[in-house]
Write a protein that holds these residues in place. Structure first.
Motif, short mmCIF file in Angstrom:
data_model
loop_
_atom_site.label_atom_id
_atom_site.label_comp_id
_atom_site.label_asym_id
_atom_site.label_seq_id
_atom_site.Cartn_x
_atom_site.Cartn_y
_atom_site.Cartn_z
N ALA A 262 41.39 1.90 14.33
CA ALA A 262 42.38 1.74 15.38
C ALA A 262 41.83 1.07 16.64
O ALA A 262 42.52 0.28 17.29
N LYS A 263 40.57 1.34 16.99
CA LYS A 263 40.03 0.80 18.24
C LYS A 263 39.92 -0.72 18.23
O LYS A 263 39.79 -1.35 19.29
N TYR A 264 40.01 -1.32 17.04
CA TYR A 264 39.93 -2.78 16.93
C TYR A 264 41.32 -3.44 16.92
O TYR A 264 41.42 -4.67 16.79
N SER A 265 42.37 -2.64 17.01
CA SER A 265 43.75 -3.17 16.94
C SER A 265 43.95 -4.07 15.72
O SER A 265 44.39 -5.22 15.84
N PRO A 266 43.65 -3.56 14.51
CA PRO A 266 43.76 -4.43 13.33
C PRO A 266 45.19 -4.89 13.05
O PRO A 266 45.39 -5.93 12.44
N GLY A 267 46.18 -4.11 13.53
CA GLY A 267 47.56 -4.53 13.33
C GLY A 267 47.88 -5.81 14.07
O GLY A 267 48.62 -6.67 13.57
N LEU A 268 47.33 -5.97 15.27
CA LEU A 268 47.56 -7.20 16.04
C LEU A 268 46.85 -8.38 15.38
O LEU A 268 47.39 -9.49 15.31
N VAL A 269 45.62 -8.13 14.92
CA VAL A 269 44.89 -9.18 14.21
C VAL A 269 45.68 -9.61 12.97
O VAL A 269 45.82 -10.80 12.66
N GLN A 270 46.20 -8.59 12.26
CA GLN A 270 47.01 -8.84 11.08
C GLN A 270 48.22 -9.74 11.40
O GLN A 270 48.53 -10.67 10.66
N HIS A 271 48.89 -9.49 12.52
CA HIS A 271 50.07 -10.28 12.87
C HIS A 271 49.71 -11.75 13.13
O HIS A 271 50.46 -12.65 12.73
N LEU A 272 48.58 -11.99 13.78
CA LEU A 272 48.17 -13.37 14.01
C LEU A 272 47.83 -14.07 12.70
O LEU A 272 48.21 -15.22 12.46
#
Length: 363
Positions: A262-272
């Protein structure tokens, strides 16, 4: 004008071809939730699913998918999970909302994500919001440049976390349309846990939703598909998304990630990465759904498109009874949505409830 109500499974090739022609003729109707594939799949998991075939002398001019429940109460087909609703029609077609309901045996029809341009339903709209659109029509590089101008801090932070995730956890790789059933189950387990943490109803706690998404994931044609996108670190899944696409648009539906990262914000990376993959696949846009209260959606957006919510009621006793049961709740909900302070307080209360439920389950 003639209106015949049938089950989705009774749609023939001629009707489906006409349906597709209508979608191609009006781009805003090209949403995958308005496709015949979604309607047919809903018919396979929902006994109440119906389609009104609206015809004139030379053939169909419109299709109205809906659900018919007890007491003549209707809903948009797949309303609990659908992100786009309405009548699919040829350009220039006009309909009378009350006459349409009468032909469908409905006193009431509720909608929550009405596509723009449905003028016959507009008088019954009680809430208008905006769906968040990412414009990929000029390619991913152009979108990224626009994002850098609109949301420079958001983009800089997300790219930094992407690099850090790669350094700490291993090489990042991405697959836009994975076919692995085990990874699909993993994504659903992440999403179910997220719903519980947020105090929201678990969509995947309903067997019909699981069956629906599995059926949709199995479809992969140029006109329609259910792509499962996955982000990996050193070959290990860390974030994913399941959505629907047409030949022009990808719909954001079920994003989730492994809380361990969670601390890496993988969901945001995933969206890009997903936007990059969608552009590479020739899609023109991504629709992330209604953006109210979502900071990341507002940061990613290129533009908004109107989405309506409301209820059509005929002049009947059944419709009057429905009004008495539901109007106070609708008004209270709209009051909360219109007040940022109340919306924030309600969201925090739901999250506290979710954390309490998790603690009780752990005992």
């Amino acid at each position: 004008m003639n209106i015949d109500v049938i089950r989705p499974s009774e749609l023939g090739k001629a009707e489906i071809d006409a349906w597709r022609e209508m979608q191609h003729a009006t781009p805003r109707l090209g949403n995958p939730f308005l496709s015949p594939e979604f309607t047919v799949a809903m018919g396979e998991v929902c006994a109440e699913a119906r389609v009104a075939v609206i015809s004139e002398s030379d053939g169909p001019i419109g299709f109205f998918p809906f659900e018919r429940h007890a007491g003549g109460v209707g809903a948009a087909i797949g309303a609990w999970v659908s992100l786009c609703q309405g009548v699919v029609h040829f350009p220039g077609a006009e309909f009378d909302a009350e006459a349409l309901l009468r032909a469908c045996g409905l006193h009431v029809w509720e909608f929550g994500c009405m596509v723009d341009g449905q003028t016959w339903f507009k008088p019954f709209e009680t809430l208008s919001q905006e769906s968040v659109i990412l414009d990929l029509s000029r390619g991913y590089a152009a979108y990224l440049e626009e994002l850098k101008e609109r949301s420079p801090k958001f983009l800089k932070t997300t790219l930094y976390k992407e690099r850090k995730l790669g350094r700490d956890a291993g090489e990042l790789t991405f697959e836009f349309a994975a076919r692995d059933d085990e990874q699909f189950r993993l994504l659903r387990s992440w999403k179910s846990a997220q719903y519980q943490r947020m105090g929201r109803p678990d969509r995947f706690g309903r067997p019909w939703v699981v069956e629906l998404v599995e059926r949709l994931h199995a479809i992969d044609t140029p006109e329609f598909a259910g792509p499962l996108s996955m982000l990996y670190c050193d070959g290990k899944p860390v974030a994913g998304h399941f959505g629907l696409r047409s030949d022009t648009i990808l719909i954001g539906w079920f994003p989730a990630y492994d809380p361990e990262f969670a601390k890496y914000s993988p969901g945001l990376v995933q969206h890009l990465r997903m936007a990059e993959g969608a552009a590479a696949a020739g899609l023109h846009s991504m629709d992330l759904g209604i953006g109210t209260g979502s900071e990341y959606k507002e940061a990613l957006r290129s533009r908004g498109e109107p989405v309506g919510e409301g209820c059509v009621r005929r002049r009947s006793a059944g419709a009057a009874a429905h009004w008495l049961r539901n109007t106070p709740v609708r008004r209270a909900r709209q009051f909360i949505l219109d007040s940022p302070a109340l919306y924030g307080a309600a969201d925090k209360a739901m999250k506290r409830y979710g954390r309490l439920r998790e603690r009780l389950k752990a005992r």
